[in-house]
Motif scaffolding. Structure first.
Motif, PDB file in Angstrom:
ATOM      1  N   PRO A   1      15.146 -53.373  -8.864  1.00 15.41           N
ATOM      2  CA  PRO A   1      13.856 -52.720  -9.376  1.00 15.41           C
ATOM      3  C   PRO A   1      13.073 -50.907  -8.718  1.00 15.41           C
ATOM      4  O   PRO A   1      13.622 -52.073  -7.341  1.00 15.41           O
ATOM      5  CB  PRO A   1      13.479 -53.754 -10.099  1.00 15.41           C
ATOM      6  N   VAL A   2      13.250 -50.856  -9.486  1.00 12.84           N
ATOM      7  CA  VAL A   2      12.659 -49.178  -8.426  1.00 12.84           C
ATOM      8  C   VAL A   2      11.273 -50.184  -8.777  1.00 12.84           C
ATOM      9  O   VAL A   2      10.490 -49.907  -9.029  1.00 12.84           O
ATOM     10  CB  VAL A   2      11.841 -48.634  -9.680  1.00 12.84           C
ATOM     11  N   ALA A   3      10.946 -49.685  -7.068  1.00 11.91           N
ATOM     12  CA  ALA A   3       8.734 -50.177  -6.875  1.00 11.91           C
ATOM     13  C   ALA A   3       8.009 -48.987  -7.122  1.00 11.91           C
ATOM     14  O   ALA A   3       8.446 -47.898  -6.665  1.00 11.91           O
ATOM     15  CB  ALA A   3       9.381 -51.228  -5.277  1.00 11.91           C
ATOM     16  N   ARG A   4       7.280 -49.418  -7.465  1.00 21.49           N
ATOM     17  CA  ARG A   4       6.432 -48.585  -7.472  1.00 21.49           C
ATOM     18  C   ARG A   4       4.436 -48.766  -6.266  1.00 21.49           C
ATOM     19  O   ARG A   4       4.208 -49.399  -6.596  1.00 21.49           O
ATOM     20  CB  ARG A   4       5.574 -48.560  -8.840  1.00 21.49           C
ATOM     21  N   VAL A   5       4.920 -47.492  -6.183  1.00 16.43           N
ATOM     22  CA  VAL A   5       3.095 -47.924  -4.904  1.00 16.43           C
ATOM     23  C   VAL A   5       2.535 -46.595  -5.128  1.00 16.43           C
ATOM     24  O   VAL A   5       2.489 -45.539  -5.229  1.00 16.43           O
ATOM     25  CB  VAL A   5       3.774 -47.430  -3.209  1.00 16.43           C
ATOM     26  N   THR A   6       0.985 -47.236  -5.798  1.00 18.56           N
ATOM     27  CA  THR A   6       0.276 -46.634  -5.510  1.00 18.56           C
ATOM     28  C   THR A   6      -1.542 -47.074  -6.023  1.00 18.56           C
ATOM     29  O   THR A   6      -1.671 -48.145  -4.873  1.00 18.56           O
ATOM     30  CB  THR A   6       0.003 -46.426  -7.554  1.00 18.56           C
ATOM     31  N   LEU A   7      -1.671 -45.948  -6.369  1.00 20.72           N
ATOM     32  CA  LEU A   7      -3.350 -46.590  -6.266  1.00 20.72           C
ATOM     33  C   LEU A   7      -3.293 -47.568  -7.412  1.00 20.72           C
ATOM     34  O   LEU A   7      -2.845 -47.829  -8.476  1.00 20.72           O
ATOM     35  CB  LEU A   7      -5.164 -45.968  -6.992  1.00 20.72           C
ATOM     36  N   PRO A   8      -4.736 -48.801  -7.289  1.00 20.24           N
ATOM     37  CA  PRO A   8      -4.702 -49.571  -8.104  1.00 20.24           C
ATOM     38  C   PRO A   8      -5.399 -48.762  -9.120  1.00 20.24           C
ATOM     39  O   PRO A   8      -6.043 -47.675  -9.137  1.00 20.24           O
ATOM     40  CB  PRO A   8      -5.441 -50.841  -7.134  1.00 20.24           C
ATOM     41  N   ASP A   9      -5.619 -49.769 -10.331  1.00 18.46           N
ATOM     42  CA  ASP A   9      -6.225 -49.376 -11.160  1.00 18.46           C
ATOM     43  C   ASP A   9      -7.483 -49.543 -11.284  1.00 18.46           C
ATOM     44  O   ASP A   9      -8.140 -50.413 -11.673  1.00 18.46           O
ATOM     45  CB  ASP A   9      -5.644 -49.792 -12.283  1.00 18.46           C
ATOM     46  N   MET A  10      -8.460 -48.411 -10.402  1.00 18.26           N
ATOM     47  CA  MET A  10     -10.015 -48.840 -10.462  1.00 18.26           C
ATOM     48  C   MET A  10     -10.444 -47.495  -9.906  1.00 18.26           C
ATOM     49  O   MET A  10      -9.500 -47.184  -9.497  1.00 18.26           O
ATOM     50  CB  MET A  10      -9.887 -50.076  -8.968  1.00 18.26           C
ATOM     51  N   PRO A  11     -11.733 -47.250  -9.476  1.00 16.42           N
ATOM     52  CA  PRO A  11     -12.450 -46.452  -8.884  1.00 16.42           C
ATOM     53  C   PRO A  11     -12.023 -46.730  -7.291  1.00 16.42           C
ATOM     54  O   PRO A  11     -12.227 -46.455  -6.844  1.00 16.42           O
ATOM     55  CB  PRO A  11     -13.819 -46.177  -8.957  1.00 16.42           C
TER      56      PRO A  11
END
Lengths: 324, 419
Positions: A287-297
């Motif tokens: 599966p494609v792995a995603r690295v992002t900011l969490p959903d938060m300020p």
């Protein structure tokens, strides 16, 4: 080639294009006398005069509408929006005007550039650290570029100014001081829509945007210590995507990590992941792995900000996950 | 996997069952699995009694709306054919099938094998059924698994296995043609013959295999003739000499390694090679806390931490693994014998037996395989294997190389047996 900072490369691009085409002019908050908060437009007012390098009031909505109308009437405006956090104020002009006038009225051209900078890591807090890439990349009819190297900054900005469509250029506050060689050629441009392979690899492809490309490079080094060969692709253009490059890399590695500094839900990384599934599903071995900011300020506190921002370790962990 | 054993019924005929309640526990070659009621009703009929082995596809029992209703339904698969023993977490849609009123066999629809798109594509191109490919511990088939399967298939296609003898889930005895070398496996302290399954799958028909159980382990509930290393070796030698096995290759893990060293020196046996995985007997140190903790542990909460100490990557210690270990430790005879063995062989957290001299005198080709991250017996003991033994250190591997890096162990084993 000349060694220069990212901000200087942008400055050079603006200067060269203003010399090349008298219809190019700049406006934005504090860009003229002050030279811009990140000094991208330093010295340009003295060189080109106050009518081609203009300070404006703080009214992003008006500025964007000005850019649209100026572009429609035959000039090539370059608008600076000081922080990407203020992009929501210009969305009406982008979505309801710039993106569709060419569609509504045959023959209308919309050659304007909107430069802005976003992203965290500078302790600028929740109102000045956002990466709202997905908001602008969502709009059909708008091109979006996000250079990482000084050379790409210059080449993409020059290409954007020469483009007949609206182009949003996403810069990053932590990139302005990056130094590297930049071509001196007056006709040097970087084609919009072309990705760049930063590190070649065979086990996993890491597709990253903006500053996350640098973190992905570090992640590739971490992974190399474990014998994992990661390929790092700098997308450079967020829209239109360089699908052939994406597909070719996945056909080689069969595993993908997508990295974007924006939020996760409905974020740019989500779009990348879905695009990969659309176009390279049968090449995928995980599966494609995603690295992002969490959903938060983005927190103001430095340790908290560091904890939530995507970084090399998180990217390397995601890459390992695709190989587990 | 072709068969499973019914381990326990949790309901009696006539008892009401609620949807989702555990009705029956089955054991595959590797792990025990609870089967939940696919529908609410009454357990109308038990078709397969406890301890019976059934092929995949058999109906285990019938749940009916009421007892009065005669639950006669055509046989339907009871255990999905594709539920490999190593795929303990089937996808949600793999849960027992939807209720089919008025009565509902404890069945499953064929499980969709978790598989990466690339692996699926390669398998389709090669004309291989996914269900035939051994599913690795991660529970999802990847391209490499398909390629490995294709490679082994190529290797074995020269000498096809007799029909009905390939790939049995139950492996106490040889399933390969007589001509193939016979490899005898002896497990470690607290283990049983099922522990070899990951390795056996990687061998994939290369040899005839025989997995023996030490006294007081697995289904061997006999006491050893003496509570010392010689007593254990005698028991195994007895099993081997009962029927003449001819030439054998020995593989021993941990305590089984010590036993294997003695067997290799036993003149009654024709031992052609000796492969020792983290064997007991090469030095005085051993993790006494592990021995004591493991021997005392009777429940998942107390066993799991010790199991995790056995391996480098704790994620290998799945719930199924823990549950199977707990189940193996419910037999008081077995536990008692193991307690005796532990106190005789590892008094005060020390290895009482020094087998270095015996090992050094052996003339058979010997391999010693040791995980670099072994926390039970120090990897440094490998240095005591003597000048004749080939020593292999496996990175990122703990005390269970045959579980943690089965492909590498299989490779080394093929090397020594074929040499």
């Amino acid at each position: 080639m000349t060694m220069m900072r990212y901000a200087e490369a942008l400055n050079q691009a603006l200067r060269e294009e203003m010399h090349r085409d008298p219809s190019v002019f700049l406006f934005g908050e504090d860009i003229a006398r002050y030279g811009g908060v990140f000094k991208v437009t330093r010295g340009l007012m003295d060189e080109f005069g106050a009518s081609r390098v203009r300070d404006t009031p703080i009214s992003e909505q008006t500025l964007a509408a000005m850019a649209v109308t100026a572009a429609m009437t035959g000039t090539r405006p370059v608008l600076e929006i000081m922080y990407a956090d203020f992009v929501p104020l210009v969305l009406d002009a982008l979505i309801n005007q710039a993106a569709i006038y060419e569609y509504l009225w045959q023959g209308v051209q919309m050659p304007f550039v909107l430069r802005t900078q976003g992203g965290g890591g500078a302790g600028a807090g929740a109102q000045h650290s956002k990466a709202l890439d997905s908001l602008v990349a969502h709009i059909p009819g708008i091109k979006v570029v996000a250079p990482v190297t000084p050379a790409d900054a210059k080449g993409l900005l020059k290409a954007a100014i020469r483009d007949s469509q609206p182009v949003v250029m996403l810069e990053h506050k932590l990139l302005y001081n990056q130094r590297a060689e930049v071509p001196d050629d007056l006709d040097f441009t970087v084609e919009i829509g072309k990705a760049r392979t930063v590190v070649e690899g065979r086990d996993v492809s890491i597709f990253a945007t903006s500053r996350m490309v640098l973190e992905s490079q570090k992640a590739a080094e971490l992974l190399a210590r474990d014998g994992i060969s990661a390929e790092v692709i700098d997308l450079r253009t967020l829209r239109p995507l360089d699908l052939p490059a994406i597909k070719a890399s996945i056909a080689k590695t069969h595993n993908a990590v997508v990295v974007n500094e924006g939020w996760r839900f409905c974020g740019y990384a989500a779009e990348l992941s879905a695009t990969i599934m659309d176009h390279a599903f049968h090449e995928l071995d995980s599966p494609v792995a995603r690295v992002t900011l969490p959903d938060m300020p983005v927190p103001y506190s430095e340790p908290l900000e560091t904890a939530v921002l995507p970084n090399a370790e998180k990217i390397a962990a995601a890459a390992r996950l695709t190989l587990s | 996997m072709e068969a499973v054993v019914v381990r326990a019924w949790h309901k009696k005929p006539g008892e009401p069952v609620a949807q989702g309640e555990t009705v029956v526990t089955i054991e595959t070659a590797k792990a025990a699995t609870d089967i939940e009621a696919p529908a609410s009703g009454v357990l109308a009929e038990i078709r397969v009694p406890t301890d019976d082995e059934v092929p995949i596809g058999a109906v285990l029992g019938i749940i009916a709306d009421t007892m009065a209703e005669p639950p006669k339904q055509a046989d339907a698969p009871a255990i999905p054919a594709s539920e490999q023993p190593r795929c303990p977490e089937p996808s949600p849609e793999a849960a027992p099938a939807a209720p089919a009123p008025p009565s509902s066999p404890l069945t499953s629809a064929p499980v969709r094998v978790p598989c990466s798109p690339l692996a699926r594509r390669i398998a389709a191109a090669a004309g291989v059924k996914l269900a035939d490919i051994p599913c690795p511990a991660r529970g999802r088939i990847r391209a490499a698994d398909v390629q490995a399967f294709l490679a082994t298939r190529k290797n074995t296609s020269a000498a096809p296995l007799p029909p009905g003898q390939a790939g049995s889930g139950h492996m106490p005895y040889a399933t390969q043609p007589e001509a193939a070398p016979l490899v005898v496996f002896i497990h470690g302290f607290g283990g049983d013959r099922h522990g070899w399954n990951p390795l056996l799958r990687c061998l994939d028909g290369s040899f005839r295999t025989l997995t023996l159980e030490l006294p007081g382990h697995g289904s061997n509930k006999a006491s050893p003739s003496a509570y010392d290393i010689g007593g254990l070796a005698d028991s195994i030698a007895g099993l081997l000499t009962q029927q003449d096995k001819g030439a054998i290759h020995l593989v021993g893990h941990s305590l089984g390694g010590a036993v294997a060293i003695l067997l290799a020196a036993d003149p009654r046996l024709d031992v052609r090679s000796l492969t020792l995985l983290a064997p007991v007997g090469l030095g005085p140190e051993i993790d006494g806390a592990f021995i004591n903790g493991f021997v005392a542990a009777r429940q998942a909460a107390s066993i799991a931490p010790w199991l995790r100490r056995l391996v480098h990557d704790p994620s290998l210690v799945t719930d199924a693994f823990v549950n199977a270990t707990v189940r193996a430790r419910t037999d008081s005879t077995v536990c008692e014998i193991q307690q005796h063995i532990a106190s005789a062989l590892f008094p005060d957290g020390t290895q009482a037996n020094d087998l270095r001299a015996t090992l050094h005198r052996l003339a058979v080709p010997t391999k010693v395989i040791w995980g670099e991250s072994d926390r039970i017996i120090p990897v440094q003991h490998a240095r005591n294997a003597g000048p004749m033994a080939a020593v292999h250190f496996l990175p990122d591997t703990g005390h269970l190389p045959h579980l943690e890096t089965p492909a590498m162990v299989a490779h080394l084993l093929r090397q020594i047996v074929r040499s």
